[in-house]
Design an enzyme around this catalytic site. Structure first.
Site, PDB file in Angstrom:
ATOM      1  N   ASP A 185     -49.672 -53.407  13.694  1.00 12.93           N
ATOM      2  CA  ASP A 185     -50.970 -52.775  13.459  1.00 12.93           C
ATOM      3  C   ASP A 185     -51.672 -52.675  14.818  1.00 12.93           C
ATOM      4  O   ASP A 185     -51.410 -51.759  15.595  1.00 12.93           O
ATOM      5  CB  ASP A 185     -51.711 -53.638  12.438  1.00 12.93           C
ATOM      6  CG  ASP A 185     -53.019 -53.037  11.962  1.00 12.93           C
ATOM      7  OD1 ASP A 185     -53.070 -51.828  11.754  1.00 12.93           O
ATOM      8  OD2 ASP A 185     -54.001 -53.789  11.803  1.00 12.93           O
ATOM      9  N   LYS A 208     -47.992 -48.886  12.143  1.00 12.90           N
ATOM     10  CA  LYS A 208     -49.201 -48.036  12.120  1.00 12.90           C
ATOM     11  C   LYS A 208     -49.573 -47.742  13.563  1.00 12.90           C
ATOM     12  O   LYS A 208     -50.482 -48.368  14.112  1.00 12.90           O
ATOM     13  CB  LYS A 208     -50.374 -48.794  11.479  1.00 12.90           C
ATOM     14  CG  LYS A 208     -50.389 -48.885   9.988  1.00 12.90           C
ATOM     15  CD  LYS A 208     -51.769 -49.402   9.545  1.00 12.90           C
ATOM     16  CE  LYS A 208     -51.679 -50.408   8.457  1.00 12.90           C
ATOM     17  NZ  LYS A 208     -52.959 -51.100   8.175  1.00 12.90           N
ATOM     18  N   VAL A 263     -52.340 -51.471   3.357  1.00  7.73           N
ATOM     19  CA  VAL A 263     -51.239 -51.481   2.398  1.00  7.73           C
ATOM     20  C   VAL A 263     -50.901 -52.897   1.924  1.00  7.73           C
ATOM     21  O   VAL A 263     -51.148 -53.878   2.629  1.00  7.73           O
ATOM     22  CB  VAL A 263     -49.980 -50.818   3.002  1.00  7.73           C
ATOM     23  CG1 VAL A 263     -50.135 -49.309   3.065  1.00  7.73           C
ATOM     24  CG2 VAL A 263     -49.667 -51.378   4.396  1.00  7.73           C
ATOM     25  N   ARG A 314     -48.014 -59.845  -2.321  1.00  9.35           N
ATOM     26  CA  ARG A 314     -46.823 -59.804  -1.458  1.00  9.35           C
ATOM     27  C   ARG A 314     -45.566 -59.497  -2.256  1.00  9.35           C
ATOM     28  O   ARG A 314     -44.578 -59.019  -1.723  1.00  9.35           O
ATOM     29  CB  ARG A 314     -46.616 -61.159  -0.767  1.00  9.35           C
ATOM     30  CG  ARG A 314     -47.725 -61.551   0.198  1.00  9.35           C
ATOM     31  CD  ARG A 314     -47.302 -62.795   0.968  1.00  9.35           C
ATOM     32  NE  ARG A 314     -48.411 -63.432   1.663  1.00  9.35           N
ATOM     33  CZ  ARG A 314     -48.879 -63.063   2.849  1.00  9.35           C
ATOM     34  NH1 ARG A 314     -48.334 -62.053   3.477  1.00  9.35           N
ATOM     35  NH2 ARG A 314     -49.883 -63.700   3.409  1.00  9.35           N
TER      36      ARG A 314
HETATM   37  P1  IMP Z   1     -51.397 -56.880  14.357  1.00 14.93           P
HETATM   38  O1  IMP Z   1     -52.773 -56.268  14.209  1.00 14.93           O
HETATM   39  O2  IMP Z   1     -50.403 -55.888  14.891  1.00 14.93           O
HETATM   40  O3  IMP Z   1     -51.474 -58.136  15.159  1.00 14.93           O
HETATM   41  O4  IMP Z   1     -50.913 -57.242  12.899  1.00 14.93           O
HETATM   42  C1  IMP Z   1     -50.930 -58.539  12.459  1.00 14.93           C
HETATM   43  C2  IMP Z   1     -50.665 -58.724  11.001  1.00 14.93           C
HETATM   44  O5  IMP Z   1     -51.680 -58.097  10.256  1.00 14.93           O
HETATM   45  C3  IMP Z   1     -49.386 -58.166  10.426  1.00 14.93           C
HETATM   46  O6  IMP Z   1     -48.266 -58.983  10.662  1.00 14.93           O
HETATM   47  C4  IMP Z   1     -49.745 -58.160   8.960  1.00 14.93           C
HETATM   48  O7  IMP Z   1     -49.485 -59.421   8.376  1.00 14.93           O
HETATM   49  C5  IMP Z   1     -51.229 -57.877   8.964  1.00 14.93           C
HETATM   50  N1  IMP Z   1     -51.514 -56.484   8.589  1.00 14.93           N
HETATM   51  C6  IMP Z   1     -51.710 -55.417   9.386  1.00 14.93           C
HETATM   52  N2  IMP Z   1     -51.933 -54.289   8.671  1.00 14.93           N
HETATM   53  C7  IMP Z   1     -51.870 -54.680   7.368  1.00 14.93           C
HETATM   54  C8  IMP Z   1     -52.004 -53.966   6.114  1.00 14.93           C
HETATM   55  O8  IMP Z   1     -52.214 -52.748   6.023  1.00 14.93           O
HETATM   56  N3  IMP Z   1     -51.860 -54.732   4.985  1.00 14.93           N
HETATM   57  C9  IMP Z   1     -51.630 -56.078   5.007  1.00 14.93           C
HETATM   58  N4  IMP Z   1     -51.485 -56.771   6.142  1.00 14.93           N
HETATM   59  C10 IMP Z   1     -51.612 -56.070   7.307  1.00 14.93           C
HETATM   60 MG    MG Z   2     -50.807 -60.837   6.648  1.00 15.86          MG
END
Ligand code: IMP
Ligand code: MG
Length: 187
Positions: free
Chosen positions: A109, A137, A159, A171
């Site tokens: 994300d 994303k 999501v 989950r």
């Molecule tokens: P980051 O922002 O790339 O560090 O993402 C960290 C974590 O945020 C991911 O491993 C997911 O567990 C959670 N995450 C990010 N986007 C979503 C989403 O759309 N739904 C649920 N969890 C999310």
């Molecule tokens: Mg999570």
């Protein structure tokens, strides 16, 4: 919509990626990894909790004698926005020197979690570090982070399912679904 479990009607708008599409992406990535790591000491690291389902499916598609373990990190509270701070909850206690590391995540994300993990593992003397994610994303990046193996790119929607949660729940949904806006806009 007939693929959804009944209880999801109240929380999910629609199926964004079906279980069949997920399965195909997992098989494709597993075949690529099998080819790329032949003859190498592969150590697969699953990121809990979100990565558990992808990890279980992926390692069965990798036709190599690999080792695996899990780490647990947290960057979300109970909301749909990242806190930007990564907290290590469970680390790996085995040495990682001389290994080729493959980090397995549910989604990239902001990119903050994987940047933190790559930098942390780099200090432990592995031969290489690559990143594998089932969902991506790209429009949401806050830091530069590119997956080496990417399953399916998705738009900027929150999501749930296939390992991903909202407030610790959902989950277990087999398909990736879009969370209904009114569920989290109440917060
Ligand atoms: P980051 O922002 O790339 O560090 O993402 C960290 C974590 O945020 C991911 O491993 C997911 O567990 C959670 N995450 C990010 N986007 C979503 C989403 O759309 N739904 C649920 N969890 C999310
Ligand atoms: Mg999570």
């Amino acid at each position: 919509m007939e693929q959804k479990n009944d209880f999801t009607k109240e929380i999910a708008d629609r199926v964004l990626v079906s279980r069949e599409e997920i399965q195909q992406a997992v098989a494709r990535i597993g075949a690529e990894i099998t080819k790329d790591y032949e003859g190498k000491e592969l150590f697969v690291i699953g990121v809990l909790k979100g990565g558990f389902m992808f990890m279980a499916d992926l390692v069965r598609e990798i036709n190599l004698p690999l080792q695996l373990d899990f780490i647990a990190v947290s960057s979300y509270g109970s909301s749909t926005k990242t806190s930007g701070v990564v907290r290590m909850i469970k680390d790996i206690d085995k040495p990682l020197d001389g290994k080729h590391l493959l980090i397995v995540e549910d989604i990239i994300d902001s990119g903050v979690t994987l940047k933190y993990l790559k930098e942390m593992f780099a200090t432990r003397g592995p031969l290489s570090i690559k990143v594998c994610t089932i969902f991506d994303k790209p429009s949401r990046r806050k830091v530069e982070m590119k997956g080496d193996y990417v399953g399916i790119e998705i738009p900027d929607e929150f999501v749930i399912g296939y390992g991903l949660d909202y407030d610790g729940k959902y989950r277990n949904l087999p398909d990736l679904c879009v969370l209904r806006r009114d569920v989290y806009e109440k917060e």
